[in-house]
Design an enzyme around this catalytic site. Sequence first.
Site, short mmCIF file in Angstrom:
data_model
loop_
_atom_site.label_atom_id
_atom_site.label_comp_id
_atom_site.label_asym_id
_atom_site.label_seq_id
_atom_site.Cartn_x
_atom_site.Cartn_y
_atom_site.Cartn_z
N ASP A 1 2.51 31.03 52.03
CA ASP A 1 1.42 31.55 51.21
C ASP A 1 1.84 33.44 51.34
O ASP A 1 2.02 32.89 52.45
CB ASP A 1 0.00 31.41 51.09
CG ASP A 1 -0.70 31.55 50.60
OD1 ASP A 1 -1.08 30.71 49.13
OD2 ASP A 1 -0.64 32.33 50.16
N ASP B 1 6.22 35.95 51.09
CA ASP B 1 5.84 36.41 49.87
C ASP B 1 7.19 35.98 48.95
O ASP B 1 8.46 36.33 48.51
CB ASP B 1 6.08 38.02 49.82
CG ASP B 1 5.89 38.64 48.34
OD1 ASP B 1 6.08 38.29 47.36
OD2 ASP B 1 5.59 39.74 48.87
N VAL B 2 6.84 35.63 47.23
CA VAL B 2 7.74 35.05 46.84
C VAL B 2 8.47 35.99 46.08
O VAL B 2 9.67 35.23 45.46
CB VAL B 2 6.54 33.77 45.78
CG1 VAL B 2 6.41 32.48 46.50
CG2 VAL B 2 5.90 34.50 44.87
N TYR C 1 1.07 38.58 31.38
CA TYR C 1 1.30 37.94 31.95
C TYR C 1 1.58 36.25 32.18
O TYR C 1 2.02 35.46 31.69
CB TYR C 1 -0.40 37.14 31.96
CG TYR C 1 -0.84 36.22 32.80
CD1 TYR C 1 -0.66 35.73 34.00
CD2 TYR C 1 -1.41 34.60 32.35
CE1 TYR C 1 -0.27 34.84 34.96
CE2 TYR C 1 -1.60 33.31 33.10
CZ TYR C 1 -1.20 33.43 34.13
OH TYR C 1 -1.10 31.97 34.40
N LYS D 1 5.10 33.88 31.99
CA LYS D 1 4.97 32.31 31.77
C LYS D 1 5.60 31.70 30.91
O LYS D 1 6.23 30.90 31.23
CB LYS D 1 3.30 31.90 31.82
CG LYS D 1 2.44 32.35 32.98
CD LYS D 1 2.58 31.74 34.30
CE LYS D 1 2.26 31.94 34.99
NZ LYS D 1 2.29 31.03 36.78
N THR E 1 -10.45 28.10 40.78
CA THR E 1 -9.95 28.50 41.78
C THR E 1 -9.89 29.95 41.79
O THR E 1 -11.32 30.48 41.65
CB THR E 1 -8.53 28.23 41.19
OG1 THR E 1 -7.68 29.47 40.25
CG2 THR E 1 -8.22 27.31 40.96
#
Length: 259
Positions: free
Chosen positions: A36, A62-63, A157, A161, A193
Amino acid sequence: MLLEDKNALVMGAGSGVGAATALRFAQEGAKVVCADIRLDGAEETVRRIQAAGGTAVAVRCDVSREQDTIDAVRTVVDEFGRLDIVFNNVGVPTPRLGDKLEDHTVEDFQRLVAVNFGGVFLGCKQAVIQFKRQGGGGVILNTGSVAGLVAWGGSVYGATKGAVHQLTKAVAIEGAPFGIRANAICPAGMPYTNFMAAGGLAGPPDAMAKVAEQTAQTHPLGRAITAEDCAEAAVYLVSDRAANVTGALLPVDGGYVAR
Ligand SMILES: NC(=O)c1ccc[n+]([C@@H]2O[C@H](COP(=O)([O-])OP(=O)(O)OC[C@H]3O[C@@H](n4cnc5c(N)ncnc54)[C@H](O)[C@@H]3O)[C@@H](O)[C@H]2O)c1
């Protein structure tokens, strides 16, 4: 124990779907590297896994940074010997949930693309490199969204996706000859979440309960989606029970996109 002797890397394991899934993977016997951008979140998930008798290690990742994803995969191999499962689960919302297309700045756009699509690209890339290096196949699971299936949850967003979904199918086809499977879960809105707070939608528990109730009413099954719902779908898709399932986009949405 569906994941006995499997080693998994879970991206975004410090909260929500990632944390719930890391816990379920460990319950099913997997050894888990919890990655994460917030190391404290990943460490908390590791503590919970260890308290339940499982094996896990936390890393900061950090992806959107390639070297971080290389290092995260390396951690799995160094700690546990080989990599079997990568769950590319990180996604950030529109910074101001409810923004229309024209409200997005170029910086908003670039961040959404870099984290939501770029992070999954990098996670898939490093997974495939490692799976091919060690041989014997491997499993990728990505977190898409109903926002990538229908127009919902923000234009940019949703587009990121949609890109995740397409990448998942392409990786499934390219990986099939090597025994590599790739699928995605596509959740609907999850009010419990930290995702909505990250999009500026936060409030006292009773206000969030109202959001949950409103979200639930938009689902044919009438119940808000939880991180645990996603974790159950994730366990199935990465396990050998789904050995002949690849390129699938599984809505976890109470029937939202079916109507
Ligand atoms: N919550 C929803 O309404 C909803 C709906 C559909 C899909 N999703 C998707 O589900 C996934 C999980 O979301 P969640 O609801 O559990 O959110 P969350 O905010 O609770 O968890 C996301 C985690 O990702 C981490 N993270 C953020 N940026 C990162 C980065 N650059 N590198 C590494 N880690 C990073 C955060 O620190 C956090 O621990 C995301 O891909 C999200 O887009 C969420």
